[in-house]
Scaffold this motif. Structure first.
Motif, mmCIF file in Angstrom:
data_model
loop_
_atom_site.group_PDB
_atom_site.id
_atom_site.type_symbol
_atom_site.label_atom_id
_atom_site.label_comp_id
_atom_site.label_asym_id
_atom_site.label_seq_id
_atom_site.Cartn_x
_atom_site.Cartn_y
_atom_site.Cartn_z
ATOM 1 N N ALA A 80 0.840 -1.207 0.000
ATOM 2 C CA ALA A 80 0.000 0.000 0.000
ATOM 3 C C ALA A 80 0.873 1.255 0.000
ATOM 4 C CB ALA A 80 -0.940 -0.011 1.199
ATOM 5 N N GLU A 81 1.931 1.248 0.778
ATOM 6 C CA GLU A 81 2.886 2.376 0.760
ATOM 7 C C GLU A 81 3.529 2.493 -0.621
ATOM 8 O OE1 GLU A 81 4.179 4.590 3.066
ATOM 9 O OE2 GLU A 81 2.936 3.978 4.763
ATOM 10 N N TYR A 82 3.900 1.369 -1.193
ATOM 11 C CA TYR A 82 4.554 1.344 -2.504
ATOM 12 C C TYR A 82 3.675 1.980 -3.582
ATOM 13 C CZ TYR A 82 6.419 -0.479 -6.872
ATOM 14 O OH TYR A 82 6.899 -0.597 -8.155
ATOM 15 N N ILE A 83 2.376 1.723 -3.540
ATOM 16 C CA ILE A 83 1.468 2.286 -4.555
ATOM 17 C C ILE A 83 0.936 3.658 -4.135
ATOM 18 C CG2 ILE A 83 0.827 0.045 -5.531
ATOM 19 C CD1 ILE A 83 -1.877 0.327 -4.005
ATOM 20 N N ASP A 84 1.537 4.245 -3.125
ATOM 21 C CA ASP A 84 1.168 5.578 -2.633
ATOM 22 C C ASP A 84 -0.256 5.652 -2.111
ATOM 23 O OD1 ASP A 84 3.680 6.750 -3.135
ATOM 24 O OD2 ASP A 84 3.166 7.071 -5.238
ATOM 25 N N PHE A 85 -0.676 4.603 -1.425
ATOM 26 C CA PHE A 85 -1.983 4.607 -0.777
ATOM 27 C C PHE A 85 -1.864 3.977 0.610
ATOM 28 C CE2 PHE A 85 -6.510 4.296 -0.251
ATOM 29 C CZ PHE A 85 -6.961 5.388 -0.975
ATOM 30 N N PRO A 86 -1.077 4.623 1.507
ATOM 31 C CA PRO A 86 -0.796 4.029 2.820
ATOM 32 C C PRO A 86 -2.025 3.855 3.709
ATOM 33 C CG PRO A 86 -0.029 6.295 2.733
ATOM 34 C CD PRO A 86 -0.447 5.920 1.334
ATOM 35 N N GLN A 87 -3.110 4.555 3.397
ATOM 36 C CA GLN A 87 -4.317 4.442 4.213
ATOM 37 C C GLN A 87 -5.213 3.282 3.780
ATOM 38 O OE1 GLN A 87 -3.542 6.845 2.072
ATOM 39 N NE2 GLN A 87 -5.316 7.819 1.162
ATOM 40 N N MET A 88 -4.714 2.398 2.905
ATOM 41 C CA MET A 88 -5.520 1.266 2.440
ATOM 42 C C MET A 88 -6.055 0.461 3.624
ATOM 43 S SD MET A 88 -4.417 -2.101 0.200
ATOM 44 C CE MET A 88 -4.230 -1.266 -1.357
ATOM 45 N N GLU A 89 -7.353 0.246 3.608
ATOM 46 C CA GLU A 89 -7.972 -0.615 4.617
ATOM 47 C C GLU A 89 -7.887 -2.052 4.110
ATOM 48 O OE1 GLU A 89 -12.205 -1.357 6.919
ATOM 49 O OE2 GLU A 89 -12.114 0.060 5.267
ATOM 50 N N ILE A 90 -7.354 -2.931 4.934
ATOM 51 C CA ILE A 90 -7.214 -4.329 4.553
ATOM 52 C C ILE A 90 -8.444 -5.075 5.055
ATOM 53 C CG2 ILE A 90 -5.809 -6.403 4.785
ATOM 54 C CD1 ILE A 90 -3.411 -4.456 5.205
ATOM 55 N N LEU A 91 -9.124 -5.741 4.126
ATOM 56 C CA LEU A 91 -10.393 -6.408 4.420
ATOM 57 C C LEU A 91 -10.237 -7.923 4.377
ATOM 58 C CD1 LEU A 91 -12.459 -4.187 1.969
ATOM 59 C CD2 LEU A 91 -12.288 -3.905 4.459
ATOM 60 N N PRO A 92 -10.909 -8.636 5.285
ATOM 61 C CA PRO A 92 -10.797 -10.098 5.309
ATOM 62 C C PRO A 92 -11.656 -10.804 4.271
ATOM 63 C CG PRO A 92 -12.203 -9.356 7.089
ATOM 64 C CD PRO A 92 -11.665 -8.117 6.420
ATOM 65 N N ASP A 93 -12.680 -10.124 3.751
ATOM 66 C CA ASP A 93 -13.608 -10.741 2.807
ATOM 67 C C ASP A 93 -13.723 -9.897 1.548
ATOM 68 O OD1 ASP A 93 -14.517 -12.920 4.545
ATOM 69 O OD2 ASP A 93 -15.482 -11.328 5.714
ATOM 70 N N ASP A 94 -14.084 -10.553 0.468
ATOM 71 C CA ASP A 94 -14.275 -9.867 -0.806
ATOM 72 C C ASP A 94 -15.490 -8.947 -0.687
ATOM 73 O OD1 ASP A 94 -14.753 -9.074 -3.424
ATOM 74 O OD2 ASP A 94 -14.322 -11.046 -4.258
ATOM 75 N N PRO A 95 -15.283 -7.633 -0.757
ATOM 76 C CA PRO A 95 -16.403 -6.702 -0.582
ATOM 77 C C PRO A 95 -17.426 -6.774 -1.708
ATOM 78 C CG PRO A 95 -14.424 -5.523 -1.195
ATOM 79 C CD PRO A 95 -14.024 -6.948 -0.951
ATOM 80 N N ARG A 96 -17.067 -7.353 -2.828
ATOM 81 C CA ARG A 96 -18.023 -7.485 -3.925
ATOM 82 C C ARG A 96 -19.108 -8.500 -3.586
ATOM 83 N NH1 ARG A 96 -14.223 -9.304 -8.564
ATOM 84 N NH2 ARG A 96 -13.768 -10.732 -6.873
ATOM 85 N N GLN A 97 -18.872 -9.313 -2.585
ATOM 86 C CA GLN A 97 -19.860 -10.305 -2.172
ATOM 87 C C GLN A 97 -20.744 -9.791 -1.052
ATOM 88 O OE1 GLN A 97 -17.386 -13.628 -1.137
ATOM 89 N NE2 GLN A 97 -16.840 -14.055 -3.243
ATOM 90 N N GLY A 98 -20.590 -8.521 -0.704
ATOM 91 C CA GLY A 98 -21.438 -7.912 0.316
ATOM 92 C C GLY A 98 -21.108 -8.357 1.735
ATOM 93 N N ASN A 99 -19.879 -8.770 1.984
ATOM 94 C CA ASN A 99 -19.498 -9.285 3.296
ATOM 95 C C ASN A 99 -18.752 -8.269 4.153
ATOM 96 O OD1 ASN A 99 -20.527 -11.829 2.705
ATOM 97 N ND2 ASN A 99 -18.638 -12.462 1.718
#
Length: 103
Positions: A80-99
Protein backbone atom coordinates in the motif's frame (compact mmCIF):
# COMPACT_ATOMS: atom_id res chain seq x y z
CA UNK A 1 13.27 -5.20 16.56
CA UNK A 2 13.35 -7.13 13.28
CA UNK A 3 11.73 -5.72 10.15
CA UNK A 4 10.98 -7.70 7.04
CA UNK A 5 12.30 -6.41 3.76
CA UNK A 6 9.91 -6.86 0.86
CA UNK A 7 10.71 -7.04 -2.83
CA UNK A 8 8.36 -6.74 -5.75
CA UNK A 9 8.34 -8.79 -8.94
CA UNK A 10 6.36 -7.11 -11.68
CA UNK A 11 5.00 -8.44 -14.94
CA UNK A 12 6.06 -6.13 -17.78
CA UNK A 13 3.00 -7.23 -19.76
CA UNK A 14 0.46 -6.69 -16.97
CA UNK A 15 0.81 -3.72 -14.62
CA UNK A 16 -1.67 -5.36 -12.28
CA UNK A 17 0.15 -8.63 -11.76
CA UNK A 18 2.69 -8.03 -9.00
CA UNK A 19 4.16 -10.54 -6.58
CA UNK A 20 5.35 -9.41 -3.17
CA UNK A 21 8.33 -11.41 -1.84
CA UNK A 22 9.76 -11.32 1.63
CA UNK A 23 13.54 -11.24 1.47
CA UNK A 24 13.93 -13.00 4.81
CA UNK A 25 11.10 -15.56 4.83
CA UNK A 26 9.25 -17.80 2.39
CA UNK A 27 6.29 -15.42 2.12
CA UNK A 28 5.01 -14.64 -1.38
CA UNK A 29 1.78 -12.80 -2.17
CA UNK A 30 0.19 -12.44 -5.60
CA UNK A 31 -1.61 -9.14 -6.29
CA UNK A 32 -4.77 -9.00 -8.42
CA UNK A 33 -6.58 -5.88 -9.66
CA UNK A 34 -10.19 -6.97 -9.33
CA UNK A 35 -11.50 -4.14 -11.49
CA UNK A 36 -9.71 -5.52 -14.54
CA UNK A 37 -9.12 -9.25 -14.08
CA UNK A 38 -10.77 -12.45 -12.94
CA UNK A 39 -9.88 -13.83 -9.51
CA UNK A 40 -10.67 -17.35 -8.33
CA UNK A 41 -9.47 -17.75 -4.72
CA UNK A 42 -7.44 -20.84 -3.83
CA UNK A 43 -8.96 -22.46 -0.73
CA UNK A 44 -5.47 -23.52 0.44
CA UNK A 45 -4.20 -19.94 0.59
CA UNK A 46 -4.93 -16.74 2.52
CA UNK A 47 -6.82 -13.99 0.68
CA UNK A 48 -7.17 -10.41 1.82
CA UNK A 49 -8.60 -7.41 -0.02
CA UNK A 50 -8.05 -3.68 -0.08
CA UNK A 51 -9.23 -0.51 -1.78
CA UNK A 52 -6.78 2.09 -3.08
CA UNK A 53 -9.18 4.88 -3.91
CA UNK A 54 -11.77 3.18 -6.10
CA UNK A 55 -9.42 0.41 -7.22
CA UNK A 56 -9.99 -2.95 -5.50
CA UNK A 57 -7.09 -5.33 -4.97
CA UNK A 58 -7.02 -8.98 -3.92
CA UNK A 59 -3.92 -10.35 -2.23
CA UNK A 60 -3.39 -14.12 -2.21
CA UNK A 61 -0.51 -15.99 -0.66
CA UNK A 62 1.52 -18.47 -2.70
CA UNK A 63 2.41 -21.69 -0.87
CA UNK A 64 1.82 -20.13 2.55
CA UNK A 65 3.76 -21.62 5.46
CA UNK A 66 2.36 -21.36 8.99
CA UNK A 67 5.32 -19.34 10.26
CA UNK A 68 4.79 -16.71 7.55
CA UNK A 69 1.05 -16.16 8.10
CA UNK A 70 1.56 -13.36 10.61
CA UNK A 71 3.57 -11.33 8.09
CA UNK A 72 0.85 -11.20 5.42
CA UNK A 73 -0.70 -7.97 6.70
CA UNK A 74 2.64 -6.17 7.01
CA UNK A 75 3.52 -7.19 3.44
CA UNK A 76 0.22 -5.75 2.20
CA UNK A 77 0.80 -2.57 4.20
CA UNK A 78 4.22 -2.30 2.55
CA UNK A 79 2.57 -2.69 -0.88
CA UNK A 80 0.00 0.00 0.00
CA UNK A 81 2.89 2.38 0.76
CA UNK A 82 4.55 1.34 -2.50
CA UNK A 83 1.47 2.29 -4.55
CA UNK A 84 1.17 5.58 -2.63
CA UNK A 85 -1.98 4.61 -0.78
CA UNK A 86 -0.80 4.03 2.82
CA UNK A 87 -4.32 4.44 4.21
CA UNK A 88 -5.52 1.27 2.44
CA UNK A 89 -7.97 -0.61 4.62
CA UNK A 90 -7.21 -4.33 4.55
CA UNK A 91 -10.39 -6.41 4.42
CA UNK A 92 -10.80 -10.10 5.31
CA UNK A 93 -13.61 -10.74 2.81
CA UNK A 94 -14.28 -9.87 -0.81
CA UNK A 95 -16.40 -6.70 -0.58
CA UNK A 96 -18.02 -7.49 -3.93
CA UNK A 97 -19.86 -10.31 -2.17
CA UNK A 98 -21.44 -7.91 0.32
CA UNK A 99 -19.50 -9.28 3.30
CA UNK A 100 -18.32 -5.99 4.72
CA UNK A 101 -19.38 -2.51 5.74
CA UNK A 102 -19.47 -0.16 2.75
CA UNK A 103 -16.32 1.87 2.19
Amino acid sequence: MDFNVYLLATDPNNSCRDIIHSRDTHLKIRVFCLDSEQFDPDSNEIQLYGYAGKKLYAFETIGIMAEDALDVVSAIQWYAEYIDFPQMEILPDDPRQGNHIAV
